[in-house]
Design a protein around this motif. Structure first.
Motif, PDB file in Angstrom:
ATOM      1  N   GLY A   1     -57.286 -45.748 -67.216  1.00 42.34           N
ATOM      2  CA  GLY A   1     -56.420 -46.256 -65.880  1.00 42.34           C
ATOM      3  C   GLY A   1     -56.761 -46.966 -65.092  1.00 42.34           C
ATOM      4  N   ASP A   2     -56.674 -47.489 -64.024  1.00 43.53           N
ATOM      5  CA  ASP A   2     -57.518 -48.406 -63.233  1.00 43.53           C
ATOM      6  C   ASP A   2     -58.936 -47.816 -62.859  1.00 43.53           C
ATOM      7  OD1 ASP A   2     -57.733 -49.755 -61.082  1.00 43.53           O
ATOM      8  OD2 ASP A   2     -56.266 -51.004 -60.851  1.00 43.53           O
TER       9      ASP A   2
ATOM     10  N   ALA B   1     -61.314 -45.589 -58.997  1.00 41.74           N
ATOM     11  CA  ALA B   1     -61.930 -44.999 -59.811  1.00 41.74           C
ATOM     12  C   ALA B   1     -63.759 -44.902 -59.159  1.00 41.74           C
ATOM     13  CB  ALA B   1     -62.177 -43.870 -60.791  1.00 41.74           C
ATOM     14  N   LEU B   2     -64.158 -46.661 -59.987  1.00 39.08           N
ATOM     15  CA  LEU B   2     -65.485 -46.456 -59.535  1.00 39.08           C
ATOM     16  C   LEU B   2     -65.599 -46.365 -57.883  1.00 39.08           C
ATOM     17  CD1 LEU B   2     -65.801 -49.708 -61.040  1.00 39.08           C
ATOM     18  CD2 LEU B   2     -67.037 -48.138 -61.670  1.00 39.08           C
TER      19      LEU B   2
ATOM     20  N   ARG C   1     -64.480 -44.387 -55.409  1.00 43.25           N
ATOM     21  CA  ARG C   1     -64.255 -42.521 -54.896  1.00 43.25           C
ATOM     22  C   ARG C   1     -64.467 -42.606 -53.517  1.00 43.25           C
ATOM     23  NH1 ARG C   1     -65.410 -37.149 -54.761  1.00 43.25           N
ATOM     24  NH2 ARG C   1     -64.517 -35.395 -55.041  1.00 43.25           N
TER      25      ARG C   1
ATOM     26  N   TYR D   1     -56.023 -43.523 -53.429  1.00 34.32           N
ATOM     27  CA  TYR D   1     -57.447 -43.099 -54.797  1.00 34.32           C
ATOM     28  C   TYR D   1     -56.358 -42.515 -56.553  1.00 34.32           C
ATOM     29  CZ  TYR D   1     -61.248 -41.038 -57.660  1.00 34.32           C
ATOM     30  OH  TYR D   1     -62.379 -40.717 -58.499  1.00 34.32           O
ATOM     31  N   ILE D   2     -55.700 -41.253 -56.186  1.00 31.20           N
ATOM     32  CA  ILE D   2     -55.233 -40.964 -57.092  1.00 31.20           C
ATOM     33  C   ILE D   2     -53.915 -41.361 -57.344  1.00 31.20           C
ATOM     34  CG2 ILE D   2     -54.771 -38.570 -57.659  1.00 31.20           C
ATOM     35  CD1 ILE D   2     -57.633 -38.663 -56.928  1.00 31.20           C
TER      36      ILE D   2
ATOM     37  N   ASP E   1     -59.685 -51.620 -66.029  1.00 31.21           N
ATOM     38  CA  ASP E   1     -59.303 -50.657 -66.049  1.00 31.21           C
ATOM     39  C   ASP E   1     -60.746 -49.991 -66.790  1.00 31.21           C
ATOM     40  OD1 ASP E   1     -59.163 -52.095 -67.798  1.00 31.21           O
ATOM     41  OD2 ASP E   1     -56.641 -51.217 -68.143  1.00 31.21           O
ATOM     42  N   LEU E   2     -60.804 -48.544 -67.009  1.00 33.88           N
ATOM     43  CA  LEU E   2     -62.327 -47.839 -67.632  1.00 33.88           C
ATOM     44  C   LEU E   2     -61.763 -47.358 -68.819  1.00 33.88           C
ATOM     45  CD1 LEU E   2     -63.027 -45.544 -64.308  1.00 33.88           C
ATOM     46  CD2 LEU E   2     -64.628 -46.882 -65.966  1.00 33.88           C
TER      47      LEU E   2
ATOM     48  N   TRP F   1     -68.900 -44.801 -70.996  1.00 34.39           N
ATOM     49  CA  TRP F   1     -67.393 -45.181 -69.702  1.00 34.39           C
ATOM     50  C   TRP F   1     -68.034 -46.820 -69.770  1.00 34.39           C
ATOM     51  CZ3 TRP F   1     -63.321 -43.110 -68.968  1.00 34.39           C
ATOM     52  CH2 TRP F   1     -62.909 -42.067 -69.455  1.00 34.39           C
TER      53      TRP F   1
ATOM     54  N   ALA G   1     -70.183 -48.652 -67.023  1.00 33.49           N
ATOM     55  CA  ALA G   1     -69.533 -48.016 -65.721  1.00 33.49           C
ATOM     56  C   ALA G   1     -71.318 -48.394 -64.837  1.00 33.49           C
ATOM     57  CB  ALA G   1     -69.038 -46.864 -65.633  1.00 33.49           C
ATOM     58  N   ALA G   2     -71.758 -47.014 -65.802  1.00 30.96           N
ATOM     59  CA  ALA G   2     -73.082 -46.586 -64.970  1.00 30.96           C
ATOM     60  C   ALA G   2     -73.965 -48.035 -64.182  1.00 30.96           C
ATOM     61  CB  ALA G   2     -73.869 -45.705 -65.819  1.00 30.96           C
TER      62      ALA G   2
ATOM     63  N   ARG H   1     -71.853 -50.629 -57.048  1.00 36.27           N
ATOM     64  CA  ARG H   1     -69.711 -50.318 -56.422  1.00 36.27           C
ATOM     65  C   ARG H   1     -70.253 -50.561 -54.654  1.00 36.27           C
ATOM     66  NH1 ARG H   1     -69.200 -46.180 -60.056  1.00 36.27           N
ATOM     67  NH2 ARG H   1     -71.153 -47.051 -61.672  1.00 36.27           N
TER      68      ARG H   1
ATOM     69  N   GLU I   1     -47.934 -46.685 -62.247  1.00 37.15           N
ATOM     70  CA  GLU I   1     -49.004 -47.603 -63.940  1.00 37.15           C
ATOM     71  C   GLU I   1     -47.453 -47.918 -65.337  1.00 37.15           C
ATOM     72  OE1 GLU I   1     -53.137 -46.335 -64.151  1.00 37.15           O
ATOM     73  OE2 GLU I   1     -52.881 -46.241 -66.362  1.00 37.15           O
TER      74      GLU I   1
ATOM     75  N   GLN J   1     -71.414 -40.999 -65.538  1.00 39.15           N
ATOM     76  CA  GLN J   1     -71.667 -42.342 -65.472  1.00 39.15           C
ATOM     77  C   GLN J   1     -70.639 -43.030 -64.126  1.00 39.15           C
ATOM     78  OE1 GLN J   1     -71.243 -43.699 -69.630  1.00 39.15           O
ATOM     79  NE2 GLN J   1     -71.188 -42.044 -70.025  1.00 39.15           N
TER      80      GLN J   1
END
Lengths: 87, 417, 973
Positions: free
Chosen positions: A20-21, A24-25, A27, A40-41, A53-54, A64, A82-83, A87, B253, C720
């Motif tokens: 999803g979007d 999540a980065l 939190r 967030y959720i 998105d992720l 990821w 992602a890592a 952020r 979504e 990650q």
């Protein structure tokens, strides 16, 4: 759809898992409050156009990745681990 | 103009000259008592029931394209009341009852056909979950029958009972479920609403929602400003964009769900059948095409077209379940945009803006909900109170966690429902 | 009728049981025409006699069935199917025979069956729809039929990759492939037909002064000589998808007698850096009265039959058109020695191009001959002329085959000069169009355009194009057309031949305000038949534009969705039939379990033994009861390798686990194991399991079998995405370790025989863990229990799993115990109130399970915040309890609902549901686990237990979920 994994190269969509979007980065902290967690959720900008998105290269290296993508044209513009995303 | 077999014969004899437009093409007025944004199935049924149940006829449906051009025209036409969680059960049960009387009510043959739905299960665990569901259906007053393997074989002997990867243990049979002719539903409600004086305005895109002091005052459209005190957003697939005009961010979504149809074939599948170990369900239309579908493409999209991996997955599921369909040829596939919510259940509710209503989040279950959704939203708009069958579809249930209706049990990941 | 000097017809086939002969390589349509068969099908709705209309895959009429029994292949286009020795083809949608079809009565009552008539009737009486009307409609509808037998034919799937995909092997496609190939690009040339050359094969054109066939042959030879070019004939590209992915269907075995070792079709996924669409164009018919009779054929089809296959589709052929192809057709017919009855050109002032009768400014206004054309009426401004003919060639102009450019939502553009839609550039990223599909209709233009496009693409891809491509001299005739969509006159003017839609249907739709293209299409079913309106959509649009007084572009465009041609489900789903749908995972004890006659059941992708039957046992219950008694009284052995095992290592491993689990693992001592509960971020339970600390920076986590994949993905996600700063690694080791539960009072005794480690209660207490030797092999031992008994799980590298299982089982048997399966495992855990995913079904919270105390408030963890939402705890929630039957002779059942004793069993009264049940031999009674509103406060209550589906309506008592050894003394013994 084909996505270029930063570690493995261009791969078919079927190797990837989508969550999803990329919200999540970001939190929230546990005490950020009800509204922040609801956003967030649950709540989403859900743009018809460019989005981030992720995805996980689950059937590959397991990385990821954050995918910059267009939800209307399905163009994939950028893929980042992602890592490594600041952020 | 009433429709009947007599009328069809009469017009056949006189060159079909007497048929009149199924709806008018009115110019938008400067003000209405209520405006429904979105001329899809839900919007049209809302207009119909506002007029019929509540006497509100000075209303308009604004549609940016053609009536019925959204998901009402691009689904797999399944009608069922086999939900098991409170909030959903009573709503879909009500909807099915409305389906059962729809043709006579609308004087339009929507070809509702109660051919029965069989949900297959492939393990003891799945069976137990289906029994819980079936008991909930019976508790609600609907019908559910537990079939063992032989019971399934008696109804649908052409499934692969011998060699398949996930053997068939049995099925949950819902005889009152079935399918209908999707476009006819939109046209039937449109005709019914139009006959009661509702203005159905096509090619009229809403570009803004006017709000003053927390109250709705009108809408901006490509055909001018229209004043009103009540606006309903009924634009599944584009709910987020329209809600954003009122400053709202929704728990939705958008995802693509594909569907497929084969060439016309002589009758071979009499029921609606769903596979339990992969998303695949199938029925045969009155024209003979096998109509089937599967799961979402899984990534957020507004493209109205599907990807190849999911097509293949759906066909693969079909081949493992019922290899007799192998030589049926797919002639068309398409994708609809689904409003996916965090619990897989919809929203029919007021909003923080006075006079602004929301009907969205139908995930991939919107077709069967068309009558009851319109009924409930019309009730909410006319009375200000939620209809008893849709009281669970609150917008704030995600924030407080009260009354979540997560039928799949997959949690707050929009694409998993 | 075959023309002189054609090859001998040596191939035997039958149509409707009549033996006939065909020339090797020709299509069924060609062979039927050669054998004088004109009437080959019945139409969909009115069952009108229909013949062959085209010579390609767009054929709307000539659909037949091939094969018998399980091999029945319905709706096969006779114009695509090649004849092979023994081909058994027959007509469909006709009863009792093609010639005398009872359902043709529909045609007589057709005035009552206009567009959408069914929406207006069949509503009274209500019950008649399902009982009478609909079954009749269903039986009348459909074309061919399926066998209803399991598929027995082999289909395959494959992936292909290339730099340049050339779609279509006509003049443009050949030129494009040649240019790209010469530049060094990896090229796939996919061509639908059995032979390359496209429309040129059907024309008498010259290239470089020689017959075009010579140029085709030379070009194909050049392409075949290039190792970087792959030619795929009989391959139709069916869809365009994102990032240069294309779907293609290769007809591998359709043209050969059936062979078990050869797939009928192969479905390709081709990934191309660039693509050139050279799909050509499709000729369109003209809507004139009764334009559907067998013998009325598109002019391009007539030329294909005459020029390519040497078959005259009639003895006296009339030609009707609005462009120069009408004349080209007449000239070709004359050259082949076929009589041309007349050429009717709707354009005033048209000039004859050969020795035939020309009626300029004329239109065909009537036709006759029910089962085959016998004549037409031509009307000019001054007179009506009767012309005898048994074939009418029609040419209404050409529609570019731009279908693939619409597959990603592209909309074509109307070109007034061509009177046709042409593709919009860049409608599919990376795909360009060249030749007739791009509206370039002369051969010279096709060659030039394709060569230039291919050269540009090759350069873009970094290939060096050494010299400018040489374009051979070819036909440059301009395309001159005066649009003619509709001819007035008595009789139905068919548009969509396949769905039996005619001009009046479109007019009726407009009259009823279905004036948008989408509404008209859906109301009349125009374009929704198997040919997707290939030959009718544009004409229907033109008619709609006419009746609504709009221009064609104002009226709208038409769109096309994949697949370009119908694709068999078996092709796109190849490989899945039978066991191929999903991978099969086997434990190391699989063979040993089978050796003990254990029925193996699916557990996700795994197979696990249900129970191990012994002689004398006739039901699974007997085996299960015995196995439970093994564990409760002696010792049992069970393979638990399917549980997920995840290695967690690194300096931050403890911090990481504290974040993913609700409880704390940083405080876990080395050599100890702890039960952990994992939430989703939305506050509901994701999974549970034990995690052992094997070193300061080394943990091994176990997950449930069901959630192993989900948990692994989740851990990587946390590592990650949420906590990239932590120094920790996770790796699934599920496959690497074989793990067996050894459970029961004598488990320690059994294990003492396989390890030298001190496993006394003092040295290896409950929840102890560590490395041990297992008969000299380095293994691991965990003192954990899912049965509530003194128990261990012993793990060895997977390659030793089989022998260890056999050894443990033999030892257990020697002691009076033995192996146990999933049924016994389930009973043992229900007796102890241990949960599985039957309980943690995704809607359950830690509070519901009575594990709220496990959610630490001292630290942040996944799900902690959202678990605090008001709706996720409190007396309104259904909480886990045990239930036991009160009456001895009633079986409990999972899925039942719980009610107050006196309450009616309706939704509003349902207070709970039952998730797991079993007969407990230990407690000698029916027990279960359930979720009950405010359940923990209701222990001891008697409730009504109702399973409508199984006809169970009984009473049960609510009890604590742990029904056996509630103090947990046995595990510590």
């Amino acid at each position: 759809m084909r996505i270029t994994c930063p570690l493995c190269g261009e791969r078919d969509r079927r190797e990837f898992y989508y969550v999803g979007d990329a919200v999540a980065l970001r939190r929230p902290s546990p005490d950020a409050g009800e509204a922040a967690w609801d956003d967030y959720i649950h709540n989403r900008d859900n743009p018809a156009g460019d989005t981030q998105d992720l995805w996980q290269h689950e059937a590959g290296c397991g990385a990821w990745v954050v995918v910059d993508r267009n939800t209307v044209t399905h163009a994939v513009n950028n893929v980042t681990l992602a890592a490594k995303v600041t952020r | 103009m009433g429709y009947s077999g007599f009328k069809v014969i009469k017009e056949g004899l006189f060159g079909q000259k007497g048929w009149r437009p199924v709806w008018r093409n009115p110019e938008p007025k400067s003000e209405y008592d209520a405006i429904i944004i979105g001329g899809g199935g839900h919007g049209l049924s809302t207009a119909y029931y506002l007029a019929k149940n509540h006497g509100m006829t000075n209303i308009a449906v604004l549609e940016k394209g053609d009536l019925g051009s959204g998901n009402i025209g691009r689904n797999t036409t399944i009608v069922r009341a086999n939900y098991f969680l409170p909030g959903n059960s009573e709503f879909y049960s009500h909807s099915l009852k409305l389906w059962e009387g729809m043709e006579q009510d609308l004087n339009y043959n929507t070809m509702m056909s109660q051919r029965g739905i069989i949900n297959l299960f492939h393990s003891d665990g799945q069976r137990d979950a289906f029994v819980r569901r079936g008991n909930a259906m019976v508790n609600q007053g609907d019908d559910a029958i537990l079939l063992d393997r032989e019971g399934v074989r008696n109804l649908v002997p052409y499934l692969d009972f011998e060699n398949t990867r996930f053997p068939i243990y049995g099925g949950l049979y819902h005889p009152r479920g079935g399918s209908a002719r999707h476009d006819a539903v939109a046209w039937g409600y449109a005709r019914g609403a139009d006959q009661r004086g509702v203005d159905l305005i096509q090619q009229c895109e809403v570009t803004g929602i006017d709000i003053t002091a927390g109250k709705v005052t009108g809408v901006q459209t490509t055909r001018g400003v229209i004043k009103t005190k009540k606006v309903a957003i009924v634009t599944a697939g584009r709910s987020g964009q329209v809600a954003a005009m009122a400053g709202m961010r929704l728990p939705i979504e958008s995802h693509v769900l594909q569907a497929f149809v084969t060439e016309g074939l002589k009758p071979v599948i009499d029921h609606v059948i769903s596979f339990g170990m992969g998303h695949f369900y199938i029925s045969q239309s009155d024209k003979g095409g096998l109509v089937f579908g599967g799961d979402l493409d899984f990534y957020a999209s507004y493209a109205q077209r599907g990807n190849l991996p999911m097509k293949e997955h759906v066909m693969e599921a079909g081949m493992t379940l019922m290899p007799m369909i192998g030589k049926a040829k797919v002639l068309r596939s398409w994708g609809g945009i689904m409003d996916m919510t965090p619990d897989g259940s919809p929203i029919i509710d007021k909003t923080p803006t006075d006079g602004l209503f929301l009907d969205c989040g139908w995930c991939y279950g919107g077709f069967k909900a068309v009558p009851a959704s319109g009924w409930a939203l019309a009730h909410l708009m006319a009375t200000g109170e939620s209809h008893e069958t849709a009281a669970g579809f609150r917008l704030d249930r995600f924030r407080d966690g009260v009354g979540l209706m997560d039928e799949e049990g997959t949690g707050a990941q929009h694409n998993l429902h | 009728m075959r023309l002189p000097n054609t090859p001998e017809a040596t191939v035997n086939f039958t149509f409707d049981g009549v033996p006939m002969q065909a020339v090797p390589g020709e299509t069924l349509a060609s062979a039927l025409l050669a054998n004088g068969v004109k009437h080959v099908a019945r139409s969909f709705k009115y069952h009108r006699p229909r013949g062959i209309m085209t010579a390609g895959s767009e054929e709307p009429n000539a659909l037949v069935t091939i094969g018998r029994g399980a091999n029945i292949d319905p709706n096969v286009r006779a114009t695509v199917q090649e004849v092979y020795e023994g081909l058994d083809a027959y007509s469909q949608n006709a009863w009792p025979s093609l010639r005398f079809d009872m359902m043709a009565v529909n045609d007589l009552i057709s005035p009552f069956l206009g567009a959408g008539f069914y929406y207006k009737t069949f509503m009274w009486p209500k019950a008649f729809w399902e009982k009478l009307y609909e079954p009749v409609i269903r039986r009348a509808a459909g074309l061919g039929g399926l066998s209803a037998k399991h598929n027995e034919t082999l289909y395959e799937k494959a992936f292909g990759f290339c730099d340049v995909l050339v779609i279509g092997g006509g003049p443009a496609g050949l030129m494009a492939a040649l240019t790209a190939g010469q530049a060094g690009a990896d090229v796939i040339l996919a061509h639908e037909d059995s032979a390359l050359g496209g429309q040129l094969l059907s024309e008498r054109e010259m290239i470089e002064g020689a017959p075009a066939r010579d140029w085709i042959a030379a070009t194909v030879a050049a392409l075949e000589a290039m190792p970087n070019v792959r030619i795929m004939t009989r391959t139709t590209v069916t869809g365009a998808y994102d990032q240069g992915t294309f779907a293609a269907l290769e007809r591998v075995g359709h043209h050969l007698p059936r062979r078990d070792d050869l797939p009928l079709e192969c479905f390709w996924r081709i990934v191309a850096k660039r693509a050139i669409l050279c799909a050509g164009a499709l000729e369109r018919p003209i809507a004139f009265p009764n334009n559907d009779r067998p013998g009325i054929i598109l002019a391009s089809g007539v030329r294909a039959y005459v020029n390519r296959w040497g078959v005259a589709p009639g003895q006296a052929v009339a030609v009707f058109g609005n462009n120069d192809d009408a004349h080209r057709t007449a000239v070709d017919l004359l050259a082949a020695g076929v009589r041309v009855a007349a050429v009717i050109d709707s354009r005033h002032g048209a000039q004859a191009q050969g020795d035939y009768q020309l009626i300029a400014g004329g239109q065909v206004t009537a036709t006759k001959g029910r089962h085959g054309l016998t004549g037409v009426t031509v009307s000019t401004e001054t007179e009506d002329i009767q012309i005898s003919c048994d074939c009418l060639a029609i040419s209404g102009g050409w529609n570019p085959s731009l279908h693939l450019t619409c597959h990603m939502n592209g909309r074509p553009r109307w070109d007034e000069t061509l009177a046709a839609f042409v593709p919009t550039p860049d409608a599919v990223p990376g795909l360009v169009t060249a030749g007739a599909c791009n509206g370039t209709f002369d051969t010279s233009g096709c060659l030039t355009e394709a060569a230039e496009m291919a050269a540009t693409i090759a350069k873009d891809l970094g290939f060096v194009v050494k010299k400018k491509p040489i374009i051979p001299a070819a036909d440059t005739s301009p395309y001159q057309i005066v649009p003619l969509w509709l001819v007035e006159g008595r009789g139905r003017k068919w548009l969509d031949f396949q769905n039996d839609v005619h001009v009046k249907d479109v007019a009726l739709a407009a009259q009823e305000n279905f004036v948008s293209v989408e509404h008209m299409k859906r109301y009349t079913t125009q374009g929704m038949a198997p040919d997707q309106g290939k030959s009718s959509n544009v004409s229907a649009l033109a008619v709609l534009a006419d009746v609504t007084g709009r221009s064609i572009p104002e009226t709208g465009t038409t769109t096309y969705r994949p697949p370009f041609v119908p694709v068999a489900i078996a092709a796109m789903g190849a490989g899945a039939q039978g066991s191929g749908f999903a991978p099969e995972r086997f434990t190391t004890s699989h063979a040993a379990s089978l050796g003990r006659n254990a029925p193996m059941i699916e557990a996700g992708l795994w197979y696990r033994p249900s129970y191990f039957p012994q002689s004398g046992e006739t039901t699974w219950q007997q085996s299960c009861d015995r196995e439970v008694e093994y564990v409760r009284n002696v010792v049992g052995v069970c393979d638990v390798s399917t549980l997920g095992k995840i290695d967690v290592q690194g300096p931050d491993a403890a911090v990481f686990l504290d974040f993913v689990y609700t409880n704390t693992f940083s405080t876990l001592k080395l050599g100890r194991t702890r039960y952990g509960l994992m939430l989703r971020e939305d506050g509901h339970v994701m999974d549970d399991g034990t995690t052992a600390r094997l070193g300061d920076d080394h943990y091994v986590m176990t997950t449930t079998t069901a959630a192993a994949g989900q948990v692994m993905r989740h851990l990587e996600y946390v590592r990650q995405v949420l906590r990239p700063g932590l120094d920790v690694q996770v790796a699934s080791v599920t496959e690497q370790w074989a793990q067996f539960a050894v459970a029961g009072p004598r488990s320690r005794e059994l294990l003492s025989g396989v390890t030298s480690a001190d496993i006394s209660n003092e040295a290896w207490p409950f929840m102890g863990c560590g490395a041990v030797d297992v008969l000299g092999i380095p293994g691991r031992l965990f003192r954990i229990s899912f049965s509530g008994e003194l128990a261990y799980e012993i793990a060895v590298p997977a390659r030793y799993g089989d022998s260890l299982f056999r050894l443990l089982t033999a030892q257990a048997e020697a002691m009076g115990g033995g192996a146990y399966g999933m049924e016994a495992l389930n009973v043992l855990r229900i007796e102890k109130g241990f949960i599985t995913h039957a309980e943690i079904d995704g809607r359950v919270t830690a509070f519901d399970l009575g594990m709220d105390a496990m959610v630490s408030r001292k630290k942040d963890c996944i799900g902690q915040t959202m678990a605090g939402r008001p709706g996720l705890h409190g007396p309104e929630r259904r909480q886990m309890v045990g239930v036991c039957a009160i009456t001895g002779d009633v079986k409990l059942s999972a899925g039942a609902h719980l009610f107050e004793q006196a309450a009616e069993s309706v939704r509003v009264n349902s207070q709970g549901h039952v998730t797991s049940v079993c007969y407990s031999p230990t407690l000698d009674g029916e027990i279960g686990l359930a979720f009950l509103q405010n359940g923990r406060a209701r222990i001891g209550e008697t409730l009504r237990f109702v399973d409508h589906l199984r006809g169970i309506d009984t009473l049960c008592e609510v009890c604590a979920p742990v029904m056996f050894d509630p103090k947990g003394e046995r595990v510590r013994g």
